[in-house]
Scaffold this active site. Structure first.
Site, PDB file in Angstrom:
ATOM      1  N   LYS A   1       0.842  -1.202   0.000  1.00  0.00           N
ATOM      2  CA  LYS A   1       0.000   0.000   0.000  1.00  0.00           C
ATOM      3  C   LYS A   1       0.880   1.256   0.000  1.00  0.00           C
ATOM      4  CE  LYS A   1      -3.915  -2.277   2.183  1.00  0.00           C
ATOM      5  NZ  LYS A   1      -4.628  -2.650   3.409  1.00  0.00           N
TER       6      LYS A   1
ATOM      7  N   GLN B   1      -4.936  -1.297   9.603  1.00  0.00           N
ATOM      8  CA  GLN B   1      -4.832  -2.618   8.977  1.00  0.00           C
ATOM      9  C   GLN B   1      -5.437  -3.690   9.885  1.00  0.00           C
ATOM     10  OE1 GLN B   1      -3.575  -3.342   5.785  1.00  0.00           O
ATOM     11  NE2 GLN B   1      -4.380  -5.375   6.234  1.00  0.00           N
TER      12      GLN B   1
ATOM     13  N   ASP C   1     -11.350   2.836   3.919  1.00  0.00           N
ATOM     14  CA  ASP C   1     -11.773   1.442   3.782  1.00  0.00           C
ATOM     15  C   ASP C   1     -13.287   1.331   3.584  1.00  0.00           C
ATOM     16  OD1 ASP C   1      -9.871  -0.523   3.637  1.00  0.00           O
ATOM     17  OD2 ASP C   1      -9.501  -0.593   5.803  1.00  0.00           O
TER      18      ASP C   1
END
Ligand code: NAD
Length: 281
Positions: free
Chosen positions: A52, A96, A119
């Site tokens: 990422k 995460q 997200d």
């Protein structure tokens, strides 16, 4: 059969995003910023976060990874998120997953400002998506959606079957297809006759986590099949779709690896840029 090349489509998307970052920099004299919080040292999370960060840098975003040991207190994480919520240079915040057991995942998700929730997991974004309003959309289903649209720009009236009902994949995928005027069936582990449901579909999205669950004789001729699954087996990585069989009947199919995976990261960058643009309005 069209092999849907997720790597290539993701590279094209990153190129477009890179250009967009240049334009935003000229217009606002600043670039979107993505902060990833990584807790613990689980190998898969380390790899995801490294990828990422690399992709974010490639398209010119300001990116930062904040690391904590897996003994970190929940309070420390929530305070850090609050600090990032109030930091104008940060457009997107991602924590995460998975998290250590002593940290409440839902509390963490709900502490992230909805406007920075890249997200798309915050209940406000989930609600906005299901109401058809502008929102951040979870990266994996967004990537699937963009690939389906490449193959078939007009989805109106198509029958779609989504296999799996997770908050991460199946449910948001269903909402995206509904928004495109598909007739959507969402199936799951208690579905009575999954084969019969799949045989009705013009579009199948499989997000289950069972190797090669969707067989060749479950798929209608010329269906579009998107395979979200990533399963480690003795024969290497395989998806939730029996690739060899399904490739003989489908119109288009994503490979595993090289299909949905690369699109997921590219969509995280897209979400970060979209959050930045909304914050400038
Ligand atoms: P999950 O375990 O949260 O959900 C799985 C879903 O499948 C559940 O809704 C369950 O009801 C359904 N299911 C289970 N058994 C079934 C059966 N026999 N028939 C029909 N449905 C059944 O999983 P998830 O987080 O949505 O992930 C699904 C898969 O996608 C996993 O393999 C995961 O590794 C992969 N994944 C890939 C990416 C990517 O970027 N490519 C991202 C996230 C997840």
């Amino acid at each position: 059969m069209i092999l849907i090349d997720g790597k290539k489509i993701a590279a094209e998307l990153r190129e477009e995003l890179k250009q967009e970052v240049v334009e935003l920099k000229t217009k606002y004299n600043k670039v979107p910023g993505l902060t990833v919080i990584l807790i613990g040292d689980m190998a898969p999370s380390q790899i995801y976060v490294r990828n990422k960060e690399k992709s974010a840098n490639e398209v010119g975003l300001k990116s930062e990874v904040i690391r904590y040991p897996d003994t970190v207190e929940e309070k420390t994480i929530l305070e850090k998120i609050e600090e990032l919520n109030n930091d104008e240079t940060i457009s997107g915040i991602l924590v995460q997953l998975p998290l250590p057991k002593h940290i409440d995942k839902q509390k963490v998700i709900e502490t992230i400002a909805p406007s920075k929730d890249v997200d798309g997991f915050h209940p406000m974004n989930v609600g906005n998506l299901s109401s058809g309003y502008e929102s951040s959309v979870p990266c994996t289903p967004l990537g699937c959606y963009l690939m389906i649209k490449k193959i078939e720009p007009n989805l109106s009236g198509k029958k779609a079957v989504v296999v799996g009902r997770s908050n991460l994949n199946g449910k948001p995928m269903t909402q995206l297809l509904l928004k495109e005027n598909c007739t959507v069936t969402i199936t799951h582990s208690r579905t009575k006759d999954l084969k019969a449901e799949c045989l009705e579909a013009d579009i199948i999205v499989a997000a289950v986590g069972i190797p090669e669950l969707v067989k060749g004789d479950w798929v209608k001729k010329d269906a579009i099949v998107i395979d979200v699954g990533i399963n480690k087996t003795e024969n290497g990585l395989v998806g939730d779709v029996a690739f060899d069989e399904v490739s003989k009947v489908a119109k288009a199919l994503t490979p595993v690896p090289g299909g949905v995976g690369p699109m997921t990261i590219a969509c995280l960058l897209k979400n970060t840029i979209d959050c930045f643009k909304r914050s400038q309005k």
